[in-house]
Design a protein around this motif. Structure first.
Motif: not given
Ligand SMILES: Cc1ncc(COP(=O)(O)O)c(C=O)c1O
Length: 430
Positions: A114-139
């Motif tokens: 956890a070198e950098k953190i973002r908070y949201v208000t549910s686990g659903t949002e956390a995994t939704m953003y994790a997916v988007r981030l993975a797509r952004s990072v890898t293209g």
């Protein structure tokens, strides 16, 4: 079983009336599909320690424990005091606050990735953003998940959750071909599928203990094998530790398995019973979410929400984690109670069940169809799930013990060995 139904109805008359009102106002009478069970769920008036009390004044020793978020039990003193103090100062700022920094300091020390953190208000949002981030990072576009894996209601990940996995979980889904599914604990078959999609594979998301689909631990070889493939392929390895984070030890499960995730999602215990989701990870990965000076086409726009990092969730999370940090004996206590539950419930059923789980999480599977052990959600789904529902319902109706029917149980610091013995006795009687 009719006897238990009659007993339940007799004991929960006020709940029946109130739930009828709830059904007029809410879809299915509830605000989370899994909270409904037949004939109607009891309505809770208050909770304290290990107990839920319903509106008819029945007490239940609770093993649902707020969707497994309440590791210290209901309303533990130290968390309640922190929340009271915060409420005096108000509970919603919508701005930067030190409560968030204090929680992040704890998380980043306990969870090395956890070198950098973002908070949201549910686990659903956390995994939704994790997916988007993975797509952004890898293209790339494809995300692989596990057959039976539950990561919340995100439109991306609401696929192959329940048996039969090939059927869509919902109408209204789009781009379902961008989510592929792999079998848990079957490395050979999983790698075959991942190889087939390697060119467009953005990442894999996995729980180290499959939660909702059977409370099944992954083997270290399986997780390591998937991780190695994913990293060689320059895709991302996302570990969903929303259930497992701070559940078995002070920190995540992945360091004990020597894994190297890129993104970790947390929730539940990290919020101490208030709304939370956490997306954290390696600096270079999370850095893609940094918007400073970036064009829209370069940034990954993730995280946040009106109530993100609200001071109330931050202080309940901090109070819970700091309590766990200063009293690590909580883990040895609840982990050994879980061990005891698995062993004694198996014995109570004369070996006709498999009780899966790890540490303080456990789930009983009634074996059938030649299944003798449970290592994936296909086996769990093909056990006798109707008997499981009846077993859990009988304990609600007759024994003052609450498992959300069909779901795994979580032991908290408020439970004792005597409580587990009561489950064992109720199992023998069933
Ligand atoms: C492994 C896992 N991920 C994500 C979620 C979604 O979290 P939430 O219900 O807070 O949206 C859950 C919820 O149970 C979960 O078990």
């Amino acid at each position: 079983m009719d006897g238990y139904l009659a007993e339940y109805k007799k004991r929960t008359r006020t709940s029946a009336k109130i739930f009828a009102k709830s059904s007029k106002l809410h879809v299915n009478g509830v605000s989370h599909n899994i909270r409904f069970y037949e004939p109607y769920p009891f309505v809770v008036k208050k909770s304290s320690g290990k107990n839920l009390t319903d509106v008819d004044d029945n007490d239940y020793a609770d093993y649902w424990m707020g969707h497994w978020s309440l590791i210290l039990g209901h309303g533990p003193k130290q968390v309640k005091e922190s929340l009271k103090k915060q409420i005096e100062k108000s509970w919603m700022y919508g701005t930067v606050n030190e409560q968030t920094i204090r929680l992040s300091e704890l998380i980043s020390k306990a969870v090395p990735v956890a070198e950098k953190i973002r908070y949201v208000t549910s686990g659903t949002e956390a995994t939704m953003y994790a997916v988007r981030l993975a797509r952004s990072v890898t293209g790339k576009g494809i995300i692989a998940k596990i057959d039976g894996g539950w990561h919340g209601y995100t439109s991306d990940l609401l696929k192959s959750v329940s048996w039969p996995f090939a059927e869509s979980e919902s109408s209204g889904m789009v781009n379902e071909e961008k989510i592929v599914s792999i079998p848990y604990n079957d490395l050979e078959e999983s790698l075959k599928i991942l190889k087939k999609h390697s060119k467009d594979l953005a990442g894999v998301i996995i729980e180290p203990v499959l939660g909702g689909a059977g409370c099944i631990p992954a083997t270290r070889d399986y997780l390591k094998g998937v991780e190695e493939f994913v990293h060689k392929n320059k895709s991302l390895f996302i570990l969903d530790e929303i259930v497992t984070g701070f559940r078995f030890r002070y920190g995540c499960l992945y360091p004990t398995m020597k894994l190297d995730p890129d993104i970790v999602t947390l929730g539940k215990i990290a919020g101490g019973g208030m709304a939370i989701g956490v997306m954290c990870g390696k600096k270079e990965i999370m850095g893609f979410a940094d918007t400073a000076g970036k064009k829209k086409s370069e940034r990954s726009y993730v995280g946040g929400g009106t109530f993100s990092a609200n001071p109330a969730s931050m202080v309940t999370g901090y109070a819970t984690l700091s309590s766990l940090k200063s009293k690590k004996s909580v883990y040895s206590k609840i982990n050994s109670l879980g061990e005891f539950a698995r062993k004694e419930i198996t014995k109570a059923f004369d070996g006709r069940v498999a009780v899966t789980g790890k540490g303080s999480l456990f789930m009983t599977h009634f074996l059938q169809n030649g299944i003798s052990e449970i290592t994936n959600s296909a086996q769990a789904s093909n056990c006798d799930t109707q008997t499981l529902q009846r077993y859990h319902f009988k304990m609600i109706a007759h024994d003052g013990i609450f498992f959300l029917p069909g779901k795994l149980g979580a032991i908290s610091d408020a439970h004792s060995k005597e409580d587990i013995k009561k489950i064992v006795l109720a199992s023998e009687n069933f």
